[in-house]
Design a protein around this motif. Structure first.
Motif, PDB file in Angstrom:
ATOM      1  N   PRO A 118       0.670  -1.478   0.133  1.00  0.00           N
ATOM      2  CA  PRO A 118      -0.067   0.385   0.311  1.00  0.00           C
ATOM      3  C   PRO A 118       1.287   1.561   0.036  1.00  0.00           C
ATOM      4  O   PRO A 118       1.658   1.639   1.065  1.00  0.00           O
ATOM      5  N   ILE A 119       0.418   1.969  -1.194  1.00  0.00           N
ATOM      6  CA  ILE A 119       1.340   3.388  -0.864  1.00  0.00           C
ATOM      7  C   ILE A 119       0.983   5.013  -0.960  1.00  0.00           C
ATOM      8  O   ILE A 119      -0.412   4.668  -0.809  1.00  0.00           O
ATOM      9  N   TRP A 120       1.219   5.282  -0.486  1.00  0.00           N
ATOM     10  CA  TRP A 120       0.195   7.059   0.306  1.00  0.00           C
ATOM     11  C   TRP A 120       1.589   7.254  -0.179  1.00  0.00           C
ATOM     12  O   TRP A 120       2.422   7.277   0.367  1.00  0.00           O
TER      13      TRP A 120
ATOM     14  N   LEU B 119      -2.344   9.066  -8.081  1.00  0.00           N
ATOM     15  CA  LEU B 119      -2.401   8.861  -6.600  1.00  0.00           C
ATOM     16  C   LEU B 119      -2.429  10.111  -5.840  1.00  0.00           C
ATOM     17  O   LEU B 119      -1.630  10.758  -5.860  1.00  0.00           O
ATOM     18  N   PRO B 120      -4.103  10.086  -5.138  1.00  0.00           N
ATOM     19  CA  PRO B 120      -4.324  10.847  -3.775  1.00  0.00           C
ATOM     20  C   PRO B 120      -2.833  11.952  -3.192  1.00  0.00           C
ATOM     21  O   PRO B 120      -2.439  11.163  -2.067  1.00  0.00           O
TER      22      PRO B 120
ATOM     23  N   ASP C 245     -10.306  16.578  -6.743  1.00  0.00           N
ATOM     24  CA  ASP C 245      -9.829  15.279  -6.349  1.00  0.00           C
ATOM     25  C   ASP C 245      -8.983  14.475  -5.227  1.00  0.00           C
ATOM     26  O   ASP C 245      -9.191  13.389  -4.852  1.00  0.00           O
ATOM     27  N   ALA C 246      -8.092  15.422  -6.022  1.00  0.00           N
ATOM     28  CA  ALA C 246      -6.777  14.254  -6.345  1.00  0.00           C
ATOM     29  C   ALA C 246      -5.863  14.963  -4.939  1.00  0.00           C
ATOM     30  O   ALA C 246      -5.129  14.228  -4.234  1.00  0.00           O
ATOM     31  N   LEU C 247      -7.479  16.176  -4.096  1.00  0.00           N
ATOM     32  CA  LEU C 247      -5.930  16.256  -2.819  1.00  0.00           C
ATOM     33  C   LEU C 247      -6.827  15.760  -1.449  1.00  0.00           C
ATOM     34  O   LEU C 247      -7.791  15.794  -1.188  1.00  0.00           O
ATOM     35  N   VAL C 248      -6.047  14.781  -0.497  1.00  0.00           N
ATOM     36  CA  VAL C 248      -6.753  14.549   0.871  1.00  0.00           C
ATOM     37  C   VAL C 248      -6.125  15.386   2.024  1.00  0.00           C
ATOM     38  O   VAL C 248      -5.536  15.373   2.579  1.00  0.00           O
ATOM     39  N   PRO C 249      -7.461  16.633   2.615  1.00  0.00           N
ATOM     40  CA  PRO C 249      -6.671  17.229   3.436  1.00  0.00           C
ATOM     41  C   PRO C 249      -6.031  16.780   5.016  1.00  0.00           C
ATOM     42  O   PRO C 249      -7.459  16.471   5.038  1.00  0.00           O
TER      43      PRO C 249
ATOM     44  N   ARG D 255      -0.679  -0.199  -4.586  1.00  0.00           N
ATOM     45  CA  ARG D 255      -2.073   0.050  -4.356  1.00  0.00           C
ATOM     46  C   ARG D 255      -1.973   1.038  -3.661  1.00  0.00           C
ATOM     47  O   ARG D 255      -1.652   1.457  -3.091  1.00  0.00           O
ATOM     48  N   ALA D 256      -2.391   2.701  -4.518  1.00  0.00           N
ATOM     49  CA  ALA D 256      -3.011   3.665  -3.878  1.00  0.00           C
ATOM     50  C   ALA D 256      -3.074   3.216  -2.342  1.00  0.00           C
ATOM     51  O   ALA D 256      -4.467   2.742  -2.856  1.00  0.00           O
ATOM     52  N   TRP D 257      -3.378   3.719  -1.769  1.00  0.00           N
ATOM     53  CA  TRP D 257      -3.836   4.350  -0.486  1.00  0.00           C
ATOM     54  C   TRP D 257      -4.541   5.750   0.130  1.00  0.00           C
ATOM     55  O   TRP D 257      -3.412   6.002   0.438  1.00  0.00           O
TER      56      TRP D 257
END
Length: 252
Positions: free
Chosen positions: A23-25, A50-51, A73-77, A243-245
């Protein structure tokens, strides 16, 4: 100079041969306002699918940043402390949430940070606490869940899955910036050696294979070489066992 990817490609092949998933973040720190550098981050995140978890300095975050995040949607604050101010004594390592002031003041800043960013960003905000300089006093950690946080993120492989009851530990592991030197890209040979060593330890059961592997960036200060290396690394990982996490407190 073109990096030699041989050792990484070999390690990723071993992961695939063993049927393992990585898992990649991605975490990017120090956001306050929209900038051309932020646009570059968004473009790369979208290109890689990949967010990027955008760690925002709560006190100084602008409404314009909230407006920009509402468009993508690409960013998770997530929360990057209160003011990114150093409270350490001269000669000590920088820290905003360390032992250098009363714990009540520290907790008040952590609570105010979450409250302000929730008011600014609403449900888009994920309650992950990212202390500036990746430093936090262990006495503070048990209080974070009660303030409304569900995850803590610092740097280096975690020792356990939870930092405290109700508080997941989800760290970053690879920082490409030479902070003690040029502030450019660390020698790719050193970065790839670190990455391969960490992945091999996971594959062999010597480290927590379940922890998402974190790439740490700082969009405001990165040069072209650093951007390029990060893209190449993340693309190779995602083309292999990666895999995108994405952090989501509702499902973690």
């Amino acid at each position: 100079m073109t990096p030699d990817w041989t050792s990484l490609d070999r390690e990723l092949s071993r992961w695939q041969d063993d049927g393992l998933i990585l898992p990649i973040w991605w975490r990017d720190d120090d956001a306050i306002a929209p900038t051309p550098q932020l646009d570059r981050l968004i473009e790369l995140s979208e290109r890689l699918a990949l967010p990027a978890h955008l760690a925002i300095v709560a006190r100084d975050a602008t409404p314009a940043l909230a407006d920009r995040l509402a468009q993508v949607d690409a960013l998770v604050p997530v929360v990057h402390g209160w003011a990114h101010e150093n409270h350490a004594s001269a000669g000590d390592k920088k820290a905003e949430f360390g032992t250098h002031r009363p714990i009540d003041d520290v907790l008040e800043d952590a609570e105010n940070a979450l409250t302000r960013l929730r008011g600014l960003l609403g449900d888009r905000l994920q309650p992950m606490f990212v202390p500036p300089w990746n430093r936090i006093d262990t006495d503070v950690e048990p209080w974070l869940a009660g303030l409304g946080y569900s995850a803590l993120s610092t740097f280096t492989p975690r020792r356990r899955a939870k930092a405290a009851p109700g508080l997941w530990q989800i760290n970053t592991h690879l920082d490409p910036i030479d902070w003690k030197g040029s502030c450019g890209l660390v020698a790719p040979t050193l970065l790839l050696s670190q990455l391969v060593t960490q992945l091999a330890a996971r594959r062999k059961g010597q480290a927590d294979v379940a922890e998402p592997y974190g790439i740490l960036t700082h969009h405001l200060v990165q040069d072209d070489a650093t951007w390029g290396f990060c893209e190449d690394v993340m693309r190779r990982l995602l083309d292999g066992p990666g895999r995108a996490w994405v952090f989501d407190e509702r499902i973690i």
